[in-house]
Design an enzyme around this catalytic site. Sequence first.
Site, PDB file in Angstrom:
ATOM      1  N   ARG A  67       2.196   0.726  13.053  1.00  0.00           N
ATOM      2  CA  ARG A  67       1.748  -0.295  12.097  1.00  0.00           C
ATOM      3  C   ARG A  67       2.619  -0.299  10.840  1.00  0.00           C
ATOM      4  O   ARG A  67       2.755  -1.343  10.190  1.00  0.00           O
ATOM      5  CB  ARG A  67       0.302  -0.039  11.683  1.00  0.00           C
ATOM      6  N   LYS A  74       5.880  -2.779   3.674  1.00  0.00           N
ATOM      7  CA  LYS A  74       4.811  -3.370   4.499  1.00  0.00           C
ATOM      8  C   LYS A  74       3.779  -4.072   3.623  1.00  0.00           C
ATOM      9  O   LYS A  74       3.429  -5.227   3.861  1.00  0.00           O
ATOM     10  CB  LYS A  74       4.130  -2.276   5.329  1.00  0.00           C
ATOM     11  N   ASN A  75       3.286  -3.349   2.631  1.00  0.00           N
ATOM     12  CA  ASN A  75       2.169  -3.904   1.862  1.00  0.00           C
ATOM     13  C   ASN A  75       2.585  -5.109   1.018  1.00  0.00           C
ATOM     14  O   ASN A  75       1.801  -6.045   0.838  1.00  0.00           O
ATOM     15  CB  ASN A  75       1.523  -2.816   0.998  1.00  0.00           C
ATOM     16  N   ARG A 118     -14.273   0.072   3.136  1.00  0.00           N
ATOM     17  CA  ARG A 118     -13.271  -0.808   2.531  1.00  0.00           C
ATOM     18  C   ARG A 118     -13.890  -2.183   2.373  1.00  0.00           C
ATOM     19  O   ARG A 118     -13.585  -3.110   3.117  1.00  0.00           O
ATOM     20  CB  ARG A 118     -11.994  -0.840   3.378  1.00  0.00           C
ATOM     21  N   ASP A 122      -1.831   6.766  -0.172  1.00  0.00           N
ATOM     22  CA  ASP A 122      -1.087   6.744   1.095  1.00  0.00           C
ATOM     23  C   ASP A 122      -0.172   7.961   1.269  1.00  0.00           C
ATOM     24  O   ASP A 122       0.228   8.265   2.387  1.00  0.00           O
ATOM     25  CB  ASP A 122      -0.220   5.476   1.184  1.00  0.00           C
ATOM     26  N   CYS A 140      -7.086   0.425   9.038  1.00  0.00           N
ATOM     27  CA  CYS A 140      -7.237   1.870   9.265  1.00  0.00           C
ATOM     28  C   CYS A 140      -8.638   2.314   8.884  1.00  0.00           C
ATOM     29  O   CYS A 140      -9.165   1.903   7.860  1.00  0.00           O
ATOM     30  CB  CYS A 140      -6.242   2.641   8.403  1.00  0.00           C
TER      31      CYS A 140
END
Length: 433
Positions: free
Chosen positions: A397, A22-23, A122, A305, A117
């Site tokens: 997600r 994903k990232n 952030r 994570d 999230c």
Amino acid sequence: MERITITGGMPLQGEVCVSGSKNAALAIMAGAVLASEPVILHNLPRITDIYTMMAMLRRLGTVVEFIHPRSLLIDASRISYLEAPHNLVTRMRASFSVTGPLVARFGFARVPLPGGCDIGARPVDFHIKGLRLLGARVEMDGDFVTAEAGRLKGNTIYLDYPSAGATQHLMTAAVLAEGTTVIENAAEEPEVVDLAKFLIALGARIDGHGTRRITIEGVSRLRGGEYTIIPDRLEAGTYAIAAAMTRGSVRIVNANAEHMTPVLMKLQEAGVQVEAGETGVHVQLHSRPRAVNIKTMPHPGFPTDMQQPMTALLCVADGVSIVSETVYERRFRYVQELHRMGADIEQENRTAVVHGVERLYGATVQATDLRAGAALVIAGLGAEGDTTIEDVHHIDRGYEDLVAKLQSLGAQVVRLSDEPVASAVEEVPVCSV
Ligand code: UD1
């Protein structure tokens, strides 16, 4: 309301195929805006964050379409709109990363401040500082950031912290800048390296990716090309921990063991058997795990994570584990949910002391963010009785076909929803590379 119900206690057995990262995919999709010719990306995960980024790129005038279940065409040759839509950027932090590519290629970008999230502060100060060092005039007006420039100019950028997102974003801004950019204290995450390899495949000149100093020699344009995204080490890590939680035996196909080193080493320390091969990782555990201490750090440290999924496992470990979160201060919000399942965790600020209990018990719990959701799934798989996880849109997600993949490993899990998620609507083969 969307929810997942798990009847715990079944050891996971068999093979599961890990999807694309994903990232890495999100950063690469934003980077594709730099190319003046079409780009084809392979091994895209079918998850909602990818659909959000697709919608975002389309709103800029980019042609974005799946030409195969996991291969995405991105043609940014005719970008017509340089303002990113508020509803999409506030939904997903990674969409802010189109700012750099837009200003680098077109000299202008107007992008809302990002969301994502809710795991703590952030900020995007490193991103903005870096764009300014590259010569962009960056103004904040309300919720929006406007960046303007002629051609960006290379410079040395020192990051106060090796931020993955800022490293990726500034790398994409610098590839079309005039002259040399050096990013000092850069992030070393595999997803940063993957983005650099993608940009190099399109003609960028980048060196030092995977180290703390990345050097970028600006080029005047990027051509099109094809690129295959790396496997998702965070999804793979989640299945590895789930296998241990259920005292099962799972082969995680396509997992890149090298990218997973910190998680696999910690699992081994906890007594889990890990065999890493060319094509994946085999994880098994047939007894109670041992307590281990975890401290999250930038790569190659233990990934933040994986803190939540790993803590779920440590809830049933033999002994006391200390979990320190140094990256995101709010990544402990799921602890209260684990308490409902019988976990014994004392948490204060950025530290959790986990007193291992013999077993967890099913309960109704809420996914407070993406990885919290994964942690609760793992807890539910190992618990006695039924666990219902609410707010599963967070899990969607980042986890492709989670329920189907777990069912294929023998888990008793169902998704109860009024509307199926997009990835479940289409028949997409589970393993494509
Ligand atoms: C990415 C990942 C996320 C992962 C995180 C850390 C994506 C889409 N998300 O997020 O899954 O948990 O890396 O590995 O790739 N910071 C600042 N100022 C900035 C930028 C960051 O202070 O301008 C701080 C953050 O608050 C945080 C730390 O730096 O404490 C790391 O954040 P960063 O690596 O940037 O995370 P993301 O790229 O947002």
